[in-house]
Scaffold this active site. Sequence first.
Site, PDB file in Angstrom:
ATOM      1  N   SER A 131      42.397  41.775 -22.147  1.00 49.84           N
ATOM      2  CA  SER A 131      42.245  40.332 -22.345  1.00 49.84           C
ATOM      3  C   SER A 131      43.545  39.648 -21.950  1.00 49.84           C
ATOM      4  O   SER A 131      44.633  40.236 -22.090  1.00 49.84           O
ATOM      5  CB  SER A 131      41.943  40.026 -23.813  1.00 49.84           C
ATOM      6  OG  SER A 131      42.008  38.634 -24.074  1.00 49.84           O
ATOM      7  N   TYR A 139      42.661  41.478 -32.781  1.00 51.77           N
ATOM      8  CA  TYR A 139      42.079  41.558 -31.444  1.00 51.77           C
ATOM      9  C   TYR A 139      43.183  41.560 -30.391  1.00 51.77           C
ATOM     10  O   TYR A 139      43.214  42.410 -29.498  1.00 51.77           O
ATOM     11  CB  TYR A 139      41.139  40.376 -31.219  1.00 51.77           C
ATOM     12  CG  TYR A 139      40.574  40.296 -29.817  1.00 51.77           C
ATOM     13  CD1 TYR A 139      39.459  41.044 -29.457  1.00 51.77           C
ATOM     14  CD2 TYR A 139      41.160  39.473 -28.852  1.00 51.77           C
ATOM     15  CE1 TYR A 139      38.940  40.974 -28.170  1.00 51.77           C
ATOM     16  CE2 TYR A 139      40.645  39.400 -27.569  1.00 51.77           C
ATOM     17  CZ  TYR A 139      39.539  40.150 -27.231  1.00 51.77           C
ATOM     18  OH  TYR A 139      39.026  40.086 -25.948  1.00 51.77           O
TER      19      TYR A 139
END
Length: 245
Positions: free
Chosen positions: A138, A151
């Site tokens: 990400s 995350y």
Amino acid sequence: MKLTEQTVLITGATSGIGLALAARLYEMKNTVIISGRKQERLDEIAAHYPRMDTFCCDLQQEDGRVALAGWAINRYPKLNILINNAGLMKVSDFTAEVPFEKIAEEITVNLLTPVHFASLFTEHLQQQENAAVVNVTSGLAYTPLATVPVYCATKAALHSFTYSLRHQLRETSVKVFEIIPPAVATDLGKSDGYEQNRSMAMKLEDFTNDCIHRLENDEYELGIGMAEKLQAEREGLFQMLNPDS
């Protein structure tokens, strides 16, 4: 990387980025296998894509990961591309106690699973003439969003692991890619209360097009869209993402 007539396994591919990549690779005449936790959803996808194979398992469980790897390798001895896409994004506020189970679930799916699959698959992949491991991280691995700290941390760790894995496999037939998405218009994190700014999110079709093009051109770290800036302009963009920090 040639992306036709290959045999590809994609984890967490019942929605979002995973399903979009699976559909595109299917259309490109590859053998595509996907995994997910809900048999009903897998059956719906298989009905729409008759040549796509599916396997239902819970990647949070070690025996589920081992079962998927064993089944895929035995059923598809020419399997040569693994795409580690499964992921969870959860909102966590560490000014108070966060349930351990919530933390563990996110770390297991986002980090432990792709690391374990590297262990389970790379020996098989090295036996293929051309092979690849593709890890989906990400842009938030580079510039974190403080509301989803676990995350971001897991994706940063997966970036580091991918870098090392690429080095370890440098003398083999296995290429190691990192797909670095920006905010993409999917439901990632929605079930836990995360609401992204849809006007700023990249269209899923545009993301998929760019991703496939760059994989075909052997770009090993694919910072897509805004993710390229998150890689290059960390400090300034952190303040933009986290204005009260």
